[in-house]
Design a protein around this motif. Sequence first.
Motif, PDB file in Angstrom:
ATOM      1  N   ASP A 175     -31.376  16.340 -11.658  1.00  0.00           N
ATOM      2  CA  ASP A 175     -31.642  16.445 -13.086  1.00  0.00           C
ATOM      3  C   ASP A 175     -30.980  15.308 -13.839  1.00  0.00           C
ATOM      4  O   ASP A 175     -31.579  14.682 -14.693  1.00  0.00           O
ATOM      5  N   SER A 176     -29.706  15.027 -13.517  1.00  0.00           N
ATOM      6  CA  SER A 176     -28.984  13.962 -14.208  1.00  0.00           C
ATOM      7  C   SER A 176     -27.743  13.581 -13.413  1.00  0.00           C
ATOM      8  O   SER A 176     -27.253  14.368 -12.611  1.00  0.00           O
ATOM      9  N   CYS A 177     -27.259  12.374 -13.654  1.00  0.00           N
ATOM     10  CA  CYS A 177     -25.994  11.917 -13.109  1.00  0.00           C
ATOM     11  C   CYS A 177     -25.263  11.180 -14.219  1.00  0.00           C
ATOM     12  O   CYS A 177     -25.892  10.515 -15.047  1.00  0.00           O
ATOM     13  N   ARG A 178     -23.935  11.312 -14.213  1.00  0.00           N
ATOM     14  CA  ARG A 178     -23.166  10.611 -15.244  1.00  0.00           C
ATOM     15  C   ARG A 178     -21.821  10.192 -14.653  1.00  0.00           C
ATOM     16  O   ARG A 178     -21.302  10.828 -13.735  1.00  0.00           O
ATOM     17  N   VAL A 179     -21.294   9.117 -15.207  1.00  0.00           N
ATOM     18  CA  VAL A 179     -19.982   8.633 -14.808  1.00  0.00           C
ATOM     19  C   VAL A 179     -18.949   9.438 -15.583  1.00  0.00           C
ATOM     20  O   VAL A 179     -19.042   9.562 -16.800  1.00  0.00           O
ATOM     21  N   LEU A 180     -17.966   9.979 -14.863  1.00  0.00           N
ATOM     22  CA  LEU A 180     -16.895  10.743 -15.506  1.00  0.00           C
ATOM     23  C   LEU A 180     -15.772   9.794 -15.898  1.00  0.00           C
ATOM     24  O   LEU A 180     -15.497   8.817 -15.199  1.00  0.00           O
ATOM     25  N   SER A 181     -15.113  10.103 -16.994  1.00  0.00           N
ATOM     26  CA  SER A 181     -14.019   9.218 -17.444  1.00  0.00           C
ATOM     27  C   SER A 181     -12.724   9.559 -16.759  1.00  0.00           C
ATOM     28  O   SER A 181     -12.543  10.548 -16.145  1.00  0.00           O
ATOM     29  N   ILE A 212     -29.234  13.932  -1.421  1.00  0.00           N
ATOM     30  CA  ILE A 212     -29.194  12.927  -2.486  1.00  0.00           C
ATOM     31  C   ILE A 212     -28.406  11.714  -2.026  1.00  0.00           C
ATOM     32  O   ILE A 212     -27.566  11.805  -1.130  1.00  0.00           O
ATOM     33  N   SER A 213     -28.675  10.588  -2.655  1.00  0.00           N
ATOM     34  CA  SER A 213     -27.937   9.353  -2.433  1.00  0.00           C
ATOM     35  C   SER A 213     -27.695   8.708  -3.794  1.00  0.00           C
ATOM     36  O   SER A 213     -28.610   8.607  -4.604  1.00  0.00           O
ATOM     37  N   VAL A 214     -26.457   8.283  -4.035  1.00  0.00           N
ATOM     38  CA  VAL A 214     -26.089   7.687  -5.314  1.00  0.00           C
ATOM     39  C   VAL A 214     -25.435   6.342  -5.049  1.00  0.00           C
ATOM     40  O   VAL A 214     -24.485   6.243  -4.268  1.00  0.00           O
ATOM     41  N   LEU A 215     -25.946   5.311  -5.693  1.00  0.00           N
ATOM     42  CA  LEU A 215     -25.362   3.973  -5.649  1.00  0.00           C
ATOM     43  C   LEU A 215     -24.577   3.798  -6.937  1.00  0.00           C
ATOM     44  O   LEU A 215     -25.147   3.898  -8.030  1.00  0.00           O
ATOM     45  N   LYS A 216     -23.255   3.560  -6.815  1.00  0.00           N
ATOM     46  CA  LYS A 216     -22.376   3.528  -7.984  1.00  0.00           C
ATOM     47  C   LYS A 216     -21.369   2.416  -7.822  1.00  0.00           C
ATOM     48  O   LYS A 216     -21.293   1.776  -6.775  1.00  0.00           O
ATOM     49  N   GLY A 217     -20.572   2.200  -8.850  1.00  0.00           N
ATOM     50  CA  GLY A 217     -19.507   1.216  -8.779  1.00  0.00           C
ATOM     51  C   GLY A 217     -18.317   1.755  -8.000  1.00  0.00           C
ATOM     52  O   GLY A 217     -18.052   2.958  -7.998  1.00  0.00           O
ATOM     53  N   GLU A 265     -19.678  16.867  -7.851  1.00  0.00           N
ATOM     54  CA  GLU A 265     -18.842  15.713  -8.172  1.00  0.00           C
ATOM     55  C   GLU A 265     -18.685  14.880  -6.907  1.00  0.00           C
ATOM     56  O   GLU A 265     -18.317  15.393  -5.844  1.00  0.00           O
ATOM     57  N   LEU A 266     -18.980  13.590  -7.020  1.00  0.00           N
ATOM     58  CA  LEU A 266     -18.933  12.699  -5.871  1.00  0.00           C
ATOM     59  C   LEU A 266     -17.591  11.981  -5.829  1.00  0.00           C
ATOM     60  O   LEU A 266     -16.976  11.730  -6.869  1.00  0.00           O
ATOM     61  N   PRO A 267     -17.122  11.610  -4.635  1.00  0.00           N
ATOM     62  CA  PRO A 267     -15.822  10.941  -4.517  1.00  0.00           C
ATOM     63  C   PRO A 267     -15.851   9.530  -5.106  1.00  0.00           C
ATOM     64  O   PRO A 267     -16.912   8.923  -5.232  1.00  0.00           O
ATOM     65  N   THR A 268     -14.662   9.028  -5.440  1.00  0.00           N
ATOM     66  CA  THR A 268     -14.557   7.696  -6.035  1.00  0.00           C
ATOM     67  C   THR A 268     -14.680   6.589  -4.984  1.00  0.00           C
ATOM     68  O   THR A 268     -15.026   5.464  -5.320  1.00  0.00           O
ATOM     69  N   GLU A 269     -14.407   6.904  -3.736  1.00  0.00           N
ATOM     70  CA  GLU A 269     -14.462   5.886  -2.686  1.00  0.00           C
ATOM     71  C   GLU A 269     -15.896   5.496  -2.381  1.00  0.00           C
ATOM     72  O   GLU A 269     -16.784   6.336  -2.361  1.00  0.00           O
ATOM     73  N   GLY A 270     -16.079   4.215  -2.112  1.00  0.00           N
ATOM     74  CA  GLY A 270     -17.390   3.732  -1.703  1.00  0.00           C
ATOM     75  C   GLY A 270     -18.324   3.471  -2.874  1.00  0.00           C
ATOM     76  O   GLY A 270     -18.094   3.920  -3.985  1.00  0.00           O
ATOM     77  N   GLY A 274     -14.848   3.034  -7.186  1.00  0.00           N
ATOM     78  CA  GLY A 274     -13.841   3.691  -8.011  1.00  0.00           C
ATOM     79  C   GLY A 274     -14.402   4.571  -9.114  1.00  0.00           C
ATOM     80  O   GLY A 274     -13.632   5.213  -9.828  1.00  0.00           O
ATOM     81  N   GLN A 275     -15.698   4.626  -9.272  1.00  0.00           N
ATOM     82  CA  GLN A 275     -16.284   5.470 -10.311  1.00  0.00           C
ATOM     83  C   GLN A 275     -16.382   6.913  -9.837  1.00  0.00           C
ATOM     84  O   GLN A 275     -16.794   7.169  -8.710  1.00  0.00           O
ATOM     85  N   ARG A 276     -15.976   7.833 -10.714  1.00  0.00           N
ATOM     86  CA  ARG A 276     -16.193   9.255 -10.463  1.00  0.00           C
ATOM     87  C   ARG A 276     -17.528   9.620 -11.073  1.00  0.00           C
ATOM     88  O   ARG A 276     -17.780   9.348 -12.243  1.00  0.00           O
ATOM     89  N   VAL A 277     -18.390  10.237 -10.283  1.00  0.00           N
ATOM     90  CA  VAL A 277     -19.742  10.555 -10.729  1.00  0.00           C
ATOM     91  C   VAL A 277     -20.003  12.038 -10.518  1.00  0.00           C
ATOM     92  O   VAL A 277     -19.611  12.610  -9.498  1.00  0.00           O
ATOM     93  N   SER A 278     -20.668  12.649 -11.480  1.00  0.00           N
ATOM     94  CA  SER A 278     -21.107  14.037 -11.362  1.00  0.00           C
ATOM     95  C   SER A 278     -22.625  14.073 -11.514  1.00  0.00           C
ATOM     96  O   SER A 278     -23.173  13.463 -12.432  1.00  0.00           O
TER      97      SER A 278
END
Length: 131
Positions: A125-131, A69-74, A99-104, A76-80
């Motif tokens: 199935d899904s991805c979401r930003v963790l608070s 998988i590859s995820v493009l995110k902001g 859970e993906l790291p916040t770096e990058g 500092g965002q924690r993503v699961s």
Amino acid sequence: MVTEPSALDARYGRRPTRPGRVRLLVALGVAVLVALVAVLYVWSQAGSRLQVTVSGYTVVSDAETTVSISVLKGEGQRVSCRVVAQNRYTDVVGSLDVELPTEGTQVSRTVTLPTRERAVVGAIDSCRVLS
């Protein structure tokens, strides 16, 4: 017999309708509806600034599938993300929350999923930003 419109209006207490007023109310209603749809769309997209991609999957055996998988995110965002393996009937036969790291801003991972039967596809199935 009285059939003149003004006499009927007077008899039953009706006021004559003005076509301009009706058009104005219809236009106002349509404008409010369009604005509401636009606001709901923007609101629903506000938290979903993630771009997720499955770059490939491999069915290793009846009990294991790997998914890249590859995820493009902001930054500092924690993503699961929930990664799944599905059988030929599209039933989920294995899943794992990653859970993906916040770096990058772009994170790539290869996830190994244990499966209860042979999978034929790997997916996100899904991805979401963790608070």
